[in-house]
Design an enzyme around this catalytic site. Structure first.
Site, PDB file in Angstrom:
ATOM      1  CG  ASN A  10      40.872  37.639  40.561  1.00  0.00           C
ATOM      2  OD1 ASN A  10      39.837  37.004  40.810  1.00  0.00           O
ATOM      3  ND2 ASN A  10      41.391  38.510  41.407  1.00  0.00           N
ATOM      4  CE  LYS A  12      40.082  42.095  40.545  1.00  0.00           C
ATOM      5  NZ  LYS A  12      40.754  43.237  41.118  1.00  0.00           N
ATOM      6  CG  HIS A  94      43.201  39.374  45.324  1.00  0.00           C
ATOM      7  ND1 HIS A  94      42.754  40.662  45.508  1.00  0.00           N
ATOM      8  CD2 HIS A  94      43.588  39.282  44.025  1.00  0.00           C
ATOM      9  CE1 HIS A  94      42.860  41.328  44.365  1.00  0.00           C
ATOM     10  NE2 HIS A  94      43.359  40.506  43.447  1.00  0.00           N
ATOM     11  CD  GLU A  96      40.228  43.145  44.624  1.00  0.00           C
ATOM     12  OE1 GLU A  96      39.554  42.128  44.364  1.00  0.00           O
ATOM     13  OE2 GLU A  96      40.773  43.846  43.749  1.00  0.00           O
ATOM     14  CD  GLU A 166      47.561  40.490  42.034  1.00  0.00           C
ATOM     15  OE1 GLU A 166      47.253  40.438  40.831  1.00  0.00           O
ATOM     16  OE2 GLU A 166      46.723  40.473  42.941  1.00  0.00           O
ATOM     17  N   GLY A 172      43.732  47.350  39.393  1.00  0.00           N
ATOM     18  CA  GLY A 172      42.501  48.011  38.976  1.00  0.00           C
ATOM     19  C   GLY A 172      42.635  49.517  38.799  1.00  0.00           C
ATOM     20  CB  SER A 212      46.996  47.971  35.525  1.00  0.00           C
ATOM     21  OG  SER A 212      46.139  48.523  36.507  1.00  0.00           O
TER      22      SER A 212
HETATM   23  C1  PEP Z   1      43.852  41.436  40.321  1.00  0.00           C
HETATM   24  O1  PEP Z   1      42.662  41.472  40.590  1.00  0.00           O
HETATM   25  O2  PEP Z   1      44.570  40.603  40.876  1.00  0.00           O
HETATM   26  C2  PEP Z   1      44.372  42.381  39.343  1.00  0.00           C
HETATM   27  C3  PEP Z   1      45.652  42.374  39.080  1.00  0.00           C
HETATM   28  O3  PEP Z   1      43.465  43.221  38.761  1.00  0.00           O
HETATM   29  P1  PEP Z   1      43.759  44.210  37.493  1.00  0.00           P
HETATM   30  O4  PEP Z   1      44.416  43.379  36.439  1.00  0.00           O
HETATM   31  O5  PEP Z   1      42.404  44.680  37.076  1.00  0.00           O
HETATM   32  O6  PEP Z   1      44.642  45.293  37.979  1.00  0.00           O
END
Ligand code: PEP
Length: 250
Positions: A10, A12, A94, A96, A166, A172, A212
Site C-alpha cells: 500500500n 498511500k 483503511h 487512515e 490491521e 507505520g 509494520s
Molecule cells: C498499511 O498502510 O496498511 C500498513 C500496514 O502500513 P505499515 O506496513 O507501514 O505499517
C-alpha cells in the site's frame, strides 16, 4: 481448504508516475507467471494507469473508491472509472481513511457492493486502536466493523473478498503485533465470518495481517493458520524490500 496467499503493498500518498514505473519494472523482472501467491500493490489514483501498463503478474489495486457511479462528488473516483483502466482490487476502510476522512462501516459496505458489481475485489481493512486494545475491546471492535462493513454482501461475495486485520497501533509504528496476537485476531475474523455467514464462506475468505510487516517478520505471519497474506505499507515502497518479502513468502 487451501487459500492462495495474497501480499499487497500500500503506497498511500507516495510515488510519482516515474517512480511507479520504476518499481513495477523492477519487481516484474523477478516474477514468473507461476507464483504460488498473489502479489500486488495499491497505488495512488495518478499512478494506476502507469502501473497497469507495466503489470504482467502484479495485481494493481486502488486505495479507495466512491460507491456512486457518477455525479457531483468533486475529487472522487468511481468504480466504473477504476474498471475502465483495468483495476482488479481496491482497498476500502483503511484506518487512515476511517480516521482522516470519516469512512464508516456503512460506506465500506456500499463500496464493497459496488466493487463486486464490477468484479473488483475489495480489500476491507479493520482493526482496533491502541486504547481499544489496552481496554480489551479488540474482539468487540472487530466484530462490529465486520458486521457493519459486510452488511448486504452475499456469502459468495464475502468468500471472494480479502479482509485485512490491521491493528492501528501497529501501522507505520514499527511495533508489529506479535505472531500470537495476529493469529488470534485473524482467527476471530474468520470465526465472525462463519457466524455471520457459514463455515464454507469462512474457509474461503482470505485474511491478511497488516502493521509494520517487513522482510524480517513476514515468515512468522505466513506460518499462521488463519493468516493468508499481508497488507504492507512502508516496506512496499522500495523494490528491494518488496522483493525480499516476495522471496520470503516463496
Ligand atoms: C498499511 O498502510 O496498511 C500498513 C500496514 O502500513 P505499515 O506496513 O507501514 O505499517
Amino acid at each position: 481448504m487451501s487459500r492462495k496467499p495474497i501480499i499487497v503493498g500500500n503506497w498511500k500518498m507516495n510515488k510519482l508516475q516515474k517512480d511507479a514505473v520504476e518499481f513495477m519494472q523492477g519487481v516484474e523482472a523477478h516474477l514468473t507467471g507461476d507464483e504460488a501467491a498473489d502479489f500486488g500493490i495499491a497505488a495512488p489514483f495518478t499512478c494506476l494507469n502507469a502501473c497497469v501498463a507495466n503489470a504482467k503478474h502484479l495485481i494493481v489495486a486502488a486505495e479507495n473508491c466512491n460507491a456512486k457511479d457518477s455525479g457531483a462528488y468533486t475529487g472522487e473516483v468511481s468504480v466504473p472509472m477504476l474498471e475502465e483502466i483495468g483495476i482488479t482490487y481496491c482497498i476500502i476502510g483503511h484506518s487512515e481513511r476511517r480516521t482522516y476522512y470519516a469512512e464508516t462501516n456503512e460506506a465500506c459496505a456500499a463500496k464493497a457492493k459496488r466493487l463486486f458489481a464490477s468484479n473488483i475485489v475489495p480489500i476491507l481493512c479493520i482493526g482496533e486502536t491502541e486504547a481499544q486494545y489496552d481496554a480489551g475491546e479488540t474482539a468487540a471492535v472487530l466484530k462490529e466493523e465486520l458486521k457493519g462493513s459486510l452488511e448486504g454482501l452475499s456469502a459468495d461475495e464475502v468468500s471472494r473478498m480479502v479482509i485485512a486485520y490491521e491493528p492501528i497501533w501497529a501501522i507505520g509504528t514499527g511495533k508489529s503485533a506479535d505472531q500470537t496476537i495476529a493469529q488470534d485476531c485473524c482467527a476471530l475474523v474468520r470465526k465472525t465470518v462463519e457466524e455471520l455467514y457459514d463455515a464454507d464462506t469462512a474457509a474461503k475468505v482470505r485474511i491478511q495481517y497488516g502493521g509494520s510487516v517487513k522482510p524480517t517478520n513476514i515468515k512468522e505471519y505466513m506460518a499462521c493458520a488463519d493468516i493468508d497474506g499481508a497488507l504492507i505499507g512502508g516496506a512496499s515502497l522500495k523494490v528491494d524490500s518488496f522483493l525480499e518479502i516476495i522471496d520470503a513468502v516463496r
